[in-house]
Design an enzyme around this catalytic site. Structure first.
Site, PDB file in Angstrom:
ATOM      1  N   ASP A   1      10.015   2.288 -10.594  1.00  0.00           N
ATOM      2  CA  ASP A   1       9.056   1.736  -9.645  1.00  0.00           C
ATOM      3  C   ASP A   1       8.599   2.693  -8.560  1.00  0.00           C
ATOM      4  O   ASP A   1       7.633   2.418  -7.881  1.00  0.00           O
ATOM      5  CB  ASP A   1       9.624   0.475  -8.976  1.00  0.00           C
ATOM      6  CG  ASP A   1      10.730   0.810  -8.004  1.00  0.00           C
ATOM      7  OD1 ASP A   1      11.449   1.795  -8.265  1.00  0.00           O
ATOM      8  OD2 ASP A   1      10.865   0.119  -6.990  1.00  0.00           O
TER       9      ASP A   1
ATOM     10  N   ASP B   1      10.552   8.099  -9.587  1.00  0.00           N
ATOM     11  CA  ASP B   1      10.631   7.886 -11.034  1.00  0.00           C
ATOM     12  C   ASP B   1       9.423   8.441 -11.767  1.00  0.00           C
ATOM     13  O   ASP B   1       9.396   8.457 -12.995  1.00  0.00           O
ATOM     14  CB  ASP B   1      10.698   6.381 -11.354  1.00  0.00           C
ATOM     15  CG  ASP B   1      11.865   5.720 -10.677  1.00  0.00           C
ATOM     16  OD1 ASP B   1      12.933   6.338 -10.647  1.00  0.00           O
ATOM     17  OD2 ASP B   1      11.701   4.604 -10.170  1.00  0.00           O
TER      18      ASP B   1
ATOM     19  N   ASP C   1      15.695   2.530 -14.101  1.00  0.00           N
ATOM     20  CA  ASP C   1      15.994   2.949 -12.735  1.00  0.00           C
ATOM     21  C   ASP C   1      16.767   1.813 -12.057  1.00  0.00           C
ATOM     22  O   ASP C   1      16.592   0.662 -12.407  1.00  0.00           O
ATOM     23  CB  ASP C   1      14.666   3.208 -12.020  1.00  0.00           C
ATOM     24  CG  ASP C   1      14.834   3.411 -10.539  1.00  0.00           C
ATOM     25  OD1 ASP C   1      15.650   4.270 -10.173  1.00  0.00           O
ATOM     26  OD2 ASP C   1      14.165   2.717  -9.762  1.00  0.00           O
TER      27      ASP C   1
END
Lengths: 78, 809
Positions: free
Chosen positions: B697, B701, B509
């Site tokens: 995080d 996600d 990410d």
């Protein structure tokens, strides 16, 4: 050492251990270990007042039970 | 001015700002009427011992609760959803209590509920703030109970425990009971075994040996059949799916050793192996229990997430506003949303404009300005104004709802289980079982003696199973987990090391993972010297991420910044802040604000810009952008050199995604992804046969994390992300990803070495057993020797070297 003594020793100690194990399992099953923090704090809030509180809750539960009993046994006069 | 503590909540305020009241010759200070009200209530109820129990802990002052949502608790729809009718006609509900800080809060809530008429039982769990309340609906109704909790300064939300929690708690309790029995059996068998071994070497009469054998048998039986039940079940499921797994091996190994031992006990011939039966079961069971624990935690956070979703929304119909349950919203209804409310239904803005926080969807912390015609997604939060929008989807199809459902699904079924079965131990157990069967058939055909053939084939399994396999994998992973924990990398389960070492793709990410996740100043142009305190005070008044970035920049460069008292502070949405200091007017914000004030700016950049002006004159300009984390580039390069394919997934738009990716050295970029897009991308990797690591995080996600084979979460990330992940990085350096991968590779290598050795050991020991030469002494010696070698080899993992730059200081 005779074999009888040995059987006795092994039997008694295993039996006592098993009793303790059963007690622990019972405690687990009734949810006494579900909340560690509260379990530890239990000692801090353990006085007469808490006892009265517990008695009061027991009474409430009993009253509720009796009430239901009464309703169930209620027979309309015909 | 003197600072004093509020008598109720213990927070410290200026005396002048507080409500002072004399009660029984005691001066009490209250920070607000809420605290004062609660204090009086507690005193009149005789519950003021609460304050002795509270000590110095601070509380959240009671909010001015909205009384108008109370009636929803008595609506039929609500009751059907959350309230359970017990067999004795009492009602039961599960609540999450908000505002609990310490055990005194738990005490107070229970006490007050106990005192309330009609409540028959109330228990609150301090660890997760969940309460179970049982009441008589003829005496009191739910809204009154919630009202009681609110009146003492807490709040309660219902949740549905049938969802998952009850199941998770039950399995945990179940495992715990099984472990207790196993440990009890093991401890007792151990000291009996000491006598057995001593007797073996120094001689023992057969009659004593028999007694010891029977005692061991009595203790081992419940352990094998009660504690070991999970393995039998696992082996059965494996059999149904035509997979030979670790459970199969443990179950067959333990059962056969058990049967063999019973045979030698009855025939008074040979040694018993009850101690190994119990040990195998206990150790493997403890490992399984740790797995169950982490699942329970995930469920707790999931419940907290669902409980914050509003159950009702305000709809406007022909100018009349009314509250309607979320489930009854139809497509086309006009919904009104106020500042601070969470959106539950997707739609298009029809009236008004405002800023929305979409961080839970895209990961971007910068609010997005939405106006007429813009799409609003559920899960975002309205930050300022009142906005009306038209629903384009109903509740069950809206984004937020689908995220929650997807998460629930993925927490309960992870794709890993199948892969675990394919691991080396699976093949190995199959081979040993085949050899054992072949031995039995061979001896039976050769000798025609059924008993002898059976005993020899069982001895093959007994000699191969416990030491060689029981220790080879667990010992190596245990050391691997220890090494990584020391470096701030937490593996939630031992088997993840093995899976991670085998992975081929890593998906990362962007925001918050390889970047810092907040804008920081990359370029500052000072047009004219000025008092930094002025700018500092101005940005300190705003919570906008850009202002925070400027504030941090100033704090880094100046030592003693002071907050000046500014007047007439005004926050202009999507523009900036203006304020007055003495006679000067201050303005800080973007280009639009400067244009409105008639200030000409020439600077243009692909990054966010912030201008600061005093009395209509431009003083300073700043360029801000999300920075790459330190060491991210090196970490990515290293991962590449270890033959991992790297992809970047982000909810951000293409422009900024590309520039960050270029900087970090990532070629495969997927931008503008919504949470479920990320997850489906993971699925496409799976379809190609890749094993995927996902690093992330945020809530956005979390589905992708749950879908990936190995999920790595940053320690500061959202709770939900941490709980669905398999590996947590405590400090958020990108190098840690590389380290985790290296440790897993090294551990996997050690596992292979251990298994290689075990196979060698078995190549010697098993043929001897097959030929029927298993002398107890040989078996005992070779077993302990092989274990020692496996342990020693595993400890070598600790000598793994990390680069100097990666040192953990």
């Amino acid at each position: 050492m005779s074999s009888n003594i040995m059987i006795l020793m092994l039997g008694v100690s295993t039996f006592l251990g098993a009793v303790a194990l059963m007690a622990l399992l019972w405690g687990l099953k009734t949810g006494q270990f579900d909340d560690q923090s509260k379990f530890i704090d239990g000692a801090r809030y353990d006085n007469e007042e808490e006892l009265r509180d517990a008695v009061m809750m027991e009474k409430k539960k009993k009253a509720q039970k009796e009430k239901k009993e009464k309703e169930r046994n209620y027979k309309p006069v015909d | 001015m003197a600072k004093v503590k509020c008598t109720h909540c213990n927070l410290i305020f200026d005396e002048s700002a507080m409500i002072i009241e004399k009660i029984n010759n005691e001066t009490c200070h209250f920070c607000c009427h809420g605290c004062q009200g609660v204090y009086h209530l507690l005193r009149s109820e005789g519950l003021d011992t609460f304050y002795d129990k509270l000590g110095a802990t601070t509380l959240t002052p009671p909010a001015n609760t909205l009384q108008d949502d109370l009636e929803k608790f008595d609506l039929d729809g609500f009751r059907n959803k959350y309230v359970k009718i017990r067999p004795d006609d009492t009602n039961e509900i599960n609540l999450i209590i908000e505002g609990i800080h310490c055990s005194a809060c738990v005490w107070l809530n229970e006490k007050v509920l106990h005192k309330t008429d009609g409540i028959i039982e109330a228990t609150i769990n301090y660890t997760n703030n969940k309460a179970k309340v049982i009441w008589d609906n003829e005496v009191i109704n739910l809204s009154q109970i919630i009202q009681t909790i609110r009146s003492i300064g807490y709040d309660a939300f219902p949740y549905d425990p049938a969802l998952q929690e009850e199941r998770a708690t039950k399995t945990r309790r179940d495992y715990y009971a099984r472990i207790l029995v196993a440990v009890f059996g093991m401890m007792n068998i151990m000291w009996i075994a000491v006598a057995q071994y001593a007797g073996y070497f120094s001689g023992i009469e057969q009659k004593f040996k028999d007694i010891l054998n029977v005692a061991e048998f009595v203790l081992a039986t419940p352990v094998l059949f009660y504690s070991g039940w999970v393995f039998f079940r696992g082996a059965y499921f494996g059999y149904r799916n035509r997979i030979i797994n670790m459970d199969t091996l443990v179950a067959t190994g333990a059962t056969l050793a058990y049967i063999y031992s019973i045979y030698s006990m009855i025939s008074k011939h040979g040694e018993v192996y009850f101690d190994s039966v119990v040990m195998i079961i206990t150790f493997v069971l403890v490992g399984k229990y740790l797995e169950v624990l982490s699942k329970k935690h995930a469920v707790d956070t999931l419940d907290a997430l669902t409980s914050t979703i509003p159950t009702e929304v305000m709809i406007v119909h022909n100018g009349v506003k009314s509250l309607v349950a979320v489930e009854n919203i139809a497509i086309g209804d006009i919904i009104e949303i106020k500042a601070g409310e969470k959106i539950v239904i997707d739609g298009i803005v029809t009236e008004g404009a405002g800023s929305f926080n979409e961080s839970s969807l895209t990961g971007e912390s910068v609010p997005v300005h939405k106006q007429n015609g813009d799409i609003i997604l559920s899960g975002s939060i309205c930050l300022d104004s009142v906005v009306q929008y038209k629903a384009t989807k109903d509740a069950s199809n809206s984004l937020l709802h689908s995220i929650v459902t997807l998460l629930e699904e993925s927490v309960t079924k992870k794709p890993k289980i199948e892969q675990l079965a394919n691991s080396i131990s699976g093949y190995f157990s199959a081979i040993i079982l085949t050899i054992a069967i072949a031995t039995f058939v061979g001896w039976y055909l050769h000798d025609g003696n059924f008993e002898k053939a059976l005993i020899i084939s069982i001895s093959v399994i007994v000699i191969a199973c416990p030491c060689a396999l029981g220790l080879a994998t667990p010992m190596a992973t245990l050391v691997g987990i220890g090494v990584s924990a020391k470096r701030g990398i937490l593996f939630k389960e031992a088997s993840f090391l093995e899976t991670m070492a085998k992975s081929t793709v890593i998906a990362i990410d962007k925001t918050g993972t390889i970047t810092e996740g907040k804008p920081s100043v990359v370029n500052a142009i000072i047009h004219k010297e000025f008092d930094h305190n002025l700018l500092y005070s101005l940005v300190a008044s705003s919570n906008h991420p850009i202002s925070k970035g400027i504030k941090e920049y100033l704090e880094e460069r100046n030592d003693n910044l002071k907050e000046l008292k500014l007047k007439e502070i005004q926050t202009l949405q999507a523009k900036g802040t203006i304020a007055k200091y003495n006679t000067h007017s201050l303005a800080g914000g973007n280009k639009v604000l400067m244009k409105e004030l008639g200030i000409i700016t020439t600077l243009s950049s692909k990054h966010s810009l912030y201008f600061f002006a005093i009395d209509g004159m431009l003083i300073a300009s700043f360029e801000l952008s999300d920075k790459l984390r330190d060491g991210a580039k090196e970490a990515i390069a290293k991962l590449k050199s270890m033959n991992l394919e790297i992809s970047m997934l982000t909810g951000d738009h293409a422009l900024s995604a590309n520039s960050i990716a270029k900087e970090a050295g990532i070629d495969d970029i997927h931008d503008s992804l919504l949470p479920q897009d990320k997850a489906s991308l993971i699925d496409t990797f799976h379809d190609k046969g890749d094993i995927v690591i996902m690093v992330g995080d945020g809530i956005n996600d979390s589905i992708a994390l749950a879908k990936a084979d190995i999920a790595i979460a940053m320690g500061s990330g959202a709770d939900i992300a941490i709980s669905v992940s398999d590996v947590v990085l405590l400090d958020e350096k990108p190098q840690k990803i590389t380290e985790a991968y290296r440790i897993s590779k090294r551990t996997y290598q050690a596992i292979k070495e251990n298994l290689g050795f075990s196979i060698l050991y078995n190549a010697i020991a098993v043929p001897l057993a097959v030929m029927g030469f298993v002398y107890p002494l040989v078996a005992a010696l070779s077993m302990s020797l092989s274990s020692l070698i496996v342990v020693g080899n595993s400890i070598r993992i600790k000598r793994i070297k990390f680069d100097k730059g990666d040192k953990n200081e």
